[in-house]
Write an enzyme that holds these catalytic residues in place. Sequence first.
Site, PDB file in Angstrom:
ATOM      1  N   GLU A  43       0.850  -1.192   0.064  1.00 11.22           N
ATOM      2  CA  GLU A  43      -0.016  -0.147   0.187  1.00 11.22           C
ATOM      3  C   GLU A  43       0.931   1.304   0.075  1.00 11.22           C
ATOM      4  O   GLU A  43       0.604   2.235  -0.706  1.00 11.22           O
ATOM      5  CB  GLU A  43      -0.779   0.083   1.117  1.00 11.22           C
ATOM      6  CG  GLU A  43      -1.825   1.273   1.487  1.00 11.22           C
ATOM      7  CD  GLU A  43      -2.628   1.409   0.171  1.00 11.22           C
ATOM      8  OE1 GLU A  43      -2.510   2.533  -0.658  1.00 11.22           O
ATOM      9  OE2 GLU A  43      -3.424   0.524  -0.103  1.00 11.22           O
ATOM     10  N   ASP A  47       1.201   4.038  -3.037  1.00 11.24           N
ATOM     11  CA  ASP A  47       0.831   5.382  -2.939  1.00 11.24           C
ATOM     12  C   ASP A  47       1.943   6.424  -3.507  1.00 11.24           C
ATOM     13  O   ASP A  47       1.765   7.217  -4.173  1.00 11.24           O
ATOM     14  CB  ASP A  47       0.701   5.818  -1.412  1.00 11.24           C
ATOM     15  CG  ASP A  47      -0.705   5.069  -1.112  1.00 11.24           C
ATOM     16  OD1 ASP A  47      -1.291   4.745  -1.887  1.00 11.24           O
ATOM     17  OD2 ASP A  47      -1.063   5.055   0.259  1.00 11.24           O
ATOM     18  N   SER A 246      -7.475   2.644  -3.578  1.00 11.55           N
ATOM     19  CA  SER A 246      -6.194   3.010  -2.847  1.00 11.55           C
ATOM     20  C   SER A 246      -5.202   3.525  -3.933  1.00 11.55           C
ATOM     21  O   SER A 246      -4.144   4.485  -3.399  1.00 11.55           O
ATOM     22  CB  SER A 246      -5.653   1.822  -2.180  1.00 11.55           C
ATOM     23  OG  SER A 246      -6.319   1.355  -1.184  1.00 11.55           O
TER      24      SER A 246
END
Length: 355
Positions: A43, A47, A246
Amino acid sequence: MELDGFNQTNIAAYDSHYNLATVTPTVMLVDTATGGHGTGQVEVELDIEVMHAIAPSAPVTVWEGPNSDQGVLHTYNAMVVSDSTPSNSTSWGLCEASTAPSQMLALDAILKQSAAQGQSFFAASGDSGAFDCPNAPNTLAVDHPASDPYITAVGGTMLQLSGVAGYGSETAWSWANHSPPLGSGGGLSRQFSRPSWQVGPGVANANSTGARQVPDVALDADTRSGYSVYTTNNNVTGWYTIGGTSAAAPAWAAFAAILNQYRSATGGRGGALGFANPALYLLGAGSSPYAAFHDITTGDNLNYFATAGWDYATGWGSFDAYNLARDLSLRSLPPPVAQSAPVRSRDLPPRPTAH
């Protein structure tokens, strides 16, 4: 905003592959965070890499806190007290039913301060469609903090490119036969009322209850049309195609950074974008010289259908970057909300695992 760490070697490999200047992220550790990378590494690297691809010269600050209710509040509060990052993204969240009301209200006060001082925050709206709680897969629910009125909730689409690798078309993201089913998070909050700025074609509809409605906007999130990421997953390092809201949220945050640069260079009235929602709904509800959004009118999020105007699957849709930038530069941005003091959170129960 992160609740885990990353491996800079993976970030450097990504930069090298795409001939990007290496901009090593600044890491701000909050409370007991160590900077080590665990199960949330994918994750975090997703990002950073998505942001760097879209805004390759922008400095990136990773605010990392422990994955607990207190850690979440302290991390957001550190970001807001610092007030050093004009555009911000979070891909961590839980369904509202799994989040204590006191936690949501405490974070709401922090985000209200961020809006007052001109920071943009973009949050993933969730990847389970209209059914955000994994322990109640048949119950309509939305994700927090995307449901907070002082954050911009980013939903998901499936993107089709044109024959020359340009923009083709988009549909609302849903994958009903995936296990578990996937889709753009969206629906009605059970915690927050609909704010005064949330108006425009499609907002008031047969499902409206007076509650905050999400998402506000959307971007590509389907893993079948996802993002190229270099990361380590289950101890295997390499290239992966990753989707989810996300990925859409940091992409919107990176666009906001470029938008701020554009507004500065062209003398856009009102300065940086700041709290984005009033401006985005002003564009969605009114007429502008340029079509700021790709209005998504097909597909669904496992319950709500995409329609003309605003909808629960994709909000106003995805951005047309240049058009949206020009529209905003032609008008003054709405005034900031009233100031409120940043809060220090009190101890709260351990936070369940976040998506």
